[in-house]
Design a protein around this motif. Structure first.
Motif, short mmCIF file in Angstrom:
data_model
loop_
_atom_site.label_atom_id
_atom_site.label_comp_id
_atom_site.label_asym_id
_atom_site.label_seq_id
_atom_site.Cartn_x
_atom_site.Cartn_y
_atom_site.Cartn_z
N LEU A 250 0.83 -1.21 0.00
CA LEU A 250 0.00 0.00 0.00
C LEU A 250 0.86 1.26 0.00
CD1 LEU A 250 -3.07 0.79 0.26
CD2 LEU A 250 -2.58 1.18 2.68
N ASN A 251 0.54 2.20 -0.91
CA ASN A 251 1.22 3.49 -0.93
C ASN A 251 1.03 4.23 0.38
OD1 ASN A 251 2.16 3.46 -3.59
ND2 ASN A 251 0.27 4.37 -4.39
N GLY A 252 1.82 5.24 0.58
CA GLY A 252 1.61 6.15 1.70
C GLY A 252 1.10 7.50 1.20
N ALA A 253 0.86 8.38 2.15
CA ALA A 253 0.49 9.77 1.81
C ALA A 253 1.62 10.66 2.30
CB ALA A 253 -0.81 10.14 2.50
N ASP A 254 1.93 11.67 1.53
CA ASP A 254 3.02 12.58 1.90
C ASP A 254 2.44 13.71 2.75
OD1 ASP A 254 5.08 14.31 2.11
OD2 ASP A 254 5.44 14.55 -0.05
N TYR A 255 2.60 13.55 4.06
CA TYR A 255 2.00 14.53 4.97
C TYR A 255 2.82 15.81 5.09
CZ TYR A 255 -1.19 10.74 6.33
OH TYR A 255 -2.13 9.73 6.32
N GLY A 385 -5.03 4.87 -5.16
CA GLY A 385 -5.79 6.08 -4.85
C GLY A 385 -5.08 6.77 -3.70
N LEU A 386 -4.73 8.01 -3.91
CA LEU A 386 -4.07 8.78 -2.85
C LEU A 386 -5.01 9.83 -2.30
CD1 LEU A 386 -0.65 9.20 -4.69
CD2 LEU A 386 -1.14 7.72 -2.74
N THR A 387 -5.92 10.32 -3.16
CA THR A 387 -6.73 11.46 -2.75
C THR A 387 -7.68 11.11 -1.59
OG1 THR A 387 -8.12 10.93 -4.64
CG2 THR A 387 -6.62 12.77 -4.89
N GLN A 388 -8.10 9.84 -1.48
CA GLN A 388 -8.94 9.50 -0.31
C GLN A 388 -8.11 9.56 0.96
OE1 GLN A 388 -7.53 7.34 -2.21
NE2 GLN A 388 -7.18 5.38 -1.23
N MET A 389 -6.79 9.24 0.85
CA MET A 389 -5.93 9.34 2.04
C MET A 389 -5.76 10.80 2.43
SD MET A 389 -2.80 6.75 1.31
CE MET A 389 -2.98 5.17 0.49
N ASP A 408 -8.79 -0.89 0.85
CA ASP A 408 -7.77 -1.08 1.88
C ASP A 408 -7.61 0.12 2.80
OD1 ASP A 408 -7.23 -3.59 0.85
OD2 ASP A 408 -5.62 -2.88 -0.46
N THR A 409 -8.28 1.22 2.50
CA THR A 409 -8.06 2.43 3.31
C THR A 409 -9.34 3.02 3.92
OG1 THR A 409 -8.15 3.74 1.27
CG2 THR A 409 -5.96 3.18 2.09
N VAL A 410 -10.49 2.69 3.34
CA VAL A 410 -11.73 3.29 3.84
C VAL A 410 -12.65 2.20 4.40
CG1 VAL A 410 -13.72 4.74 3.28
CG2 VAL A 410 -11.54 5.12 2.11
N ALA A 460 -6.68 8.50 10.96
CA ALA A 460 -6.11 7.53 10.01
C ALA A 460 -4.67 7.95 9.69
CB ALA A 460 -6.95 7.51 8.74
N ASP A 461 -3.77 6.98 9.69
CA ASP A 461 -2.36 7.32 9.45
C ASP A 461 -1.80 6.43 8.34
OD1 ASP A 461 0.28 7.95 9.44
OD2 ASP A 461 0.70 7.23 11.46
N PHE A 462 -1.53 7.05 7.19
CA PHE A 462 -0.96 6.30 6.07
C PHE A 462 0.41 6.86 5.71
CE2 PHE A 462 -5.57 5.67 5.59
CZ PHE A 462 -5.60 4.29 5.61
N SER A 463 1.21 7.19 6.73
CA SER A 463 2.51 7.78 6.39
C SER A 463 3.40 6.77 5.66
CB SER A 463 3.19 8.33 7.64
OG SER A 463 3.04 7.44 8.69
N TRP A 464 4.34 7.31 4.91
CA TRP A 464 5.14 6.51 3.99
C TRP A 464 6.06 5.51 4.67
CZ3 TRP A 464 5.13 4.78 -0.69
CH2 TRP A 464 4.39 5.45 -1.67
#
Ligand code: ADP
Ligand code: GLC
Length: 484
Positions: A250-255, A385-389, A408-410, A460-464
Motif C-alpha cells: 500500500l502506498n503512503g500519503a506525503d503529509y 488512490g491517494l486522494t482518499q488518504m 484497503d483504506t476506507v 487515520a495514518d498512512f505515512s510513507w
C-alpha cells in the motif's frame, strides 16, 4: 543499500497523477530507512525548469532502433536530499507536455520511453551503479527488460536486483510488433514467454516477466489484477505465474505536502484538536465556486482524472438523483470530453450548486480537500488512490467504491460502534453510490456522530514509513538472491 528509482513522473517537477506523488515521497522515506537513493526521470521541459540542476559527465549515447541517440545527464537535489537525475534529450523530452498536449498523447510515446529505458540503463550502469533498480509502470518497463535481455547489460547488472511496480495495469505500453526493432534485443524475446501479447508487443508484460519481482500499490488491487480479467486487462495469468514474487504494498500519503495543520495553500490551518479553520476553508471554497455562502447543504468534492476508471460514467448517470439530495458538488479534473460536457450542463442547470474546474491546479486540489465535507471516489478500479488518504487527513469523509486501495483504506462508519472513517459501496451501480451518499448525509445531519466520524478520519495514518520498510525488506531479499 544503494537503490535507484526510475519513473516517468516525480512531484513536484513533473506530475500528471498519483505516480508523481509516489516518486516524490517514497525516495525520502527509503532514505530515512537508511537507503542511498537516486531517482532517474526524463528531463521534460517542466522538470528542468522546476529543479536546479548541473550537467554530469559528457555526452551519453544509446541505440534506439537504428538511431544513435545522444543525451545529457543532469542532476539536482530532490525532496529529502535525494539525488535526482534527469535524462535530457531535446527531441524526446524538450516539449510542453509530459505524455502529450491538448488531450492527445504524443504519437511517438513508445520510442520516447524505449529511449528512456535504454538511457536509464546506461546511466545506472556507468554512473549510479545501484544494488537495486526499482522501476515504475510501463514508461520505465524497458529498463528491467534490457537489464536482462541485452547481453552487455546483463553482465553489468548481474548482481543488481530489479523490482517493477505496477501503478495501473490499464496502461501496458502496447504497440505494434513492427516496433520490436526499437528495442535492439534478440527476436527470441518476441514470444509468449516474454514480450509478445496477442500478436503485439506488451512492455509491461516484459517487465513483469523479466524483473526479479513485481509489485503493485495495494494488496486488494494485487488480488484483483492477478485473479479477475475485468481488472487484469489480460495480465492476470502472467501476474499469477510470478507467485510470491508479486506483492501488493500500500502506498503512503506525503503529509509534508498534505497536512491541514501546515498547508499554506488553504484559507486557514486546522487539525484534529481545532477544526474552526475547516469552516473558514469551506466558506472560502464556496465563495470561490460561486455557491450560496449560507447553504447548509453538504459539500462534496472530487479531484480526479476524468475517465471511466474514476467512475465518471456513474456520476454522470447519477447527477439528477444527486441534486435531489441536500448536497453541492465541486469537481476538479479534466479528461474525457463527454464527462466534461455532462458536468458543464449540470453547472448551467444548478449554477449555485455544481462547479467544474478543468485546470490542473494543485492549490485548488488542496482547497477542495480542506473545504469539503465529503470526498467522492466511485472508481470502477483503483490501484491505490491517494486522494482518499489526503481527504482523511483533512477531516473530509471519503465516499468510495470498495475496490483496490480504496477497499484497503476506507471503512464504513458504523454509528452504533462509532468505528469507520467513511462510506463504502460495493457494486458499480448508480443506486449503490446514491445509497452511500445518502448514508453519509444521514450522519452529516447528526452533528455528534459526524464529529466522531471526522475524528476517525483525522486519526487515520498512512505515512510513507510503513511502505518504505516493506520495500526495504523486499529489496534486501532480492539482493540476497542475486548475490548468493
Ligand atoms: P491517479 O494517479 O489515478 O490519477 P491518485 O489518487 O493516485 O489518482 O492521484 C491523483 C493525484 O493527482 C493527486 O495528487 C491529486 O491531487 C492530483 N490531481 C488529479 N487531478 C488534478 C487536477 N486537475 N489538478 C491538480 N491536481 C490533480
Ligand atoms: C495510478 C493509480 C492510482 C495510484 C497511483 C499511485 O495512477 O491510478 O490509483 O494511487 O497510480 O500509485
Amino acid at each position: 543499500m544503494k537503490v535507484a528509482l526510475v519513473a516517468a513522473e516525480m512531484a513536484p517537477y513533473a506530475k500528471a497523477g498519483g505516480l508523481a506523488d509516489v516518486i516524490g515521497a517514497l525516495p525520502a522515506a527509503l532514505a530515512e530507512c537508511g537507503a542511498r537513493v537516486s531517482v532517474v526521470i526524463p528531463g521534460y521541459r517542466c522538470a528542468l525548469a522546476a529543479l536546479r540542476t548541473a550537467t554530469v559527465g559528457g555526452e551519453y549515447r544509446v541505440r534506439v532502433g537504428n538511431q544513435d541517440e545522444r543525451f545529457r545527464l543532469r542532476s539536482g537535489i530532490g525532496p529529502g536530499g535525494v539525488a535526482v537525475f534527469l535524462i535530457e534529450h531535446d527531441g524526446y523530452f524538450g516539449r510542453d507536455g509530459i505524455y502529450g498536449e491538448g488531450g492527445r498523447d504524443y504519437p511517438d510515446s513508445i520510442a520516447r520511453y524505449v529511449f528512456f529505458g535504454r538511457a536509464a540503463a546506461q546511466v545506472l550502469a556507468d554512473f549510479i551503479r545501484p544494488g537495486v533498480v526499482h522501476s515504475h509502470d510501463w514508461h520505465s518497463a524497458v529498463l528491467p527488460i534490457v537489464m536482462r535481455a541485452d547481453p552487455q547489460l546483463h553482465e553489468r547488472f548481474a548482481g543488481t536486483a530489479s523490482l517493477f511496480t505496477i501503478h495501473n495495469v490499464a496502461f501496458q505500453g502496447l504497440c505494434d510488433a513492427a516496433q520490436f526493432a526499437l528495442l535492439n534485443i534478440d527476436p527470441a524475446y518476441f514470444s509468449i514467454d516474454y514480450l509478445e501479447f496477442y500478436g503485439q508487443i506488451n512492455l509491461m508484460k516484459g517487465a513483469v516477466v523479466m524483473a526479479d519481482a513485481a509489485s503493485t500499490v495495494s494488496p486488494t488491487y494485487a488480488r484483483e489484477i492477478s485473479s479477475d480479467p475485468a481488472f487484469g486487462f489480460g495480465l492476470e495469468g502472467v501476474l499469477r505465474a510470478k507467485g510470491p514474487r508479486f506483492v501488493g504494498i500500500l502506498n503512503g500519503a506525503d503529509y509534508s505536502e498534505w497536512n491541514p495543520a501546515t498547508d499554506h495553500r488553504i484559507a486557514a490551518r486546522f487539525g484534529p484538536g481545532d477544526t474552526a479553520g475547516k469552516a473558514v476553508c469551506a466558506a472560502a471554497l464556496r465563495e470561490r465556486a460561486g455557491f450560496d455562502p449560507k447553504s447548509r447543504r453538504a459539500l462534496i468534492g472530487m479531484v480526479s482524472r476524468m475517465t471511466a476508471q474514476k467512475g465518471f460514467d456513474l456520476l454522470a448517470a447519477a447527477l439528477d438523483d444527486l441534486m435531489e439530495l441536500e448536497v453541492d458538488l465541486i469537481v476538479l479534473g479534466s479528461g474525457e470530453p463527454q464527462f466534461e460536457r455532462r458536468l458543464r450542463a449540470a453547472e448551467r442547470t444548478w449554477p449555485r450548486r455544481v462547479r467544474l474546474s478543468t485546470a490542473f491546479d494543485n492549490d485548488l486540489a488542496h482547497q477542495i480537500q480542506a473545504g469539503c465535507d465529503m470526498f467522492l471516489m466511485p472508481s470502477r478500479f483503483e490501484p491505490c488512490g491517494l486522494t482518499q488518504m489526503y481527504a482523511l487527513k483533512y477531516g473530509t469523509a471519503p465516499i468510495v467504491r470498495a475496490t483496490g486501495g480504496l477497499a484497503d483504506t476506507v471503512v464504513e462508519f458504523d454509528p452504533s460502534s462509532e468505528s469507520g472513517n467513511g462510506f463504502v459501496f460495493n457494486r458499480y451501480e448508480r443506486g449503490e453510490m446514491i445509497g452511500a451518499i445518502g448514508r453519509a448525509l444521514d450522519i452529516f445531519g447528526r452533528p455528534r456522530a459526524w464529529k466522531r466520524l471526522m475524528a476517525n478520519c483525522f486519526a487515520a495514518d498512512f505515512s510513507w514509513s510503513a511502505a518504505a520498510s516493506r520495500y526495504m525488506e523486499l529489496y534486501r531479499q532480492l539482493r540476497a538472491d542475486r548475490t548468493r
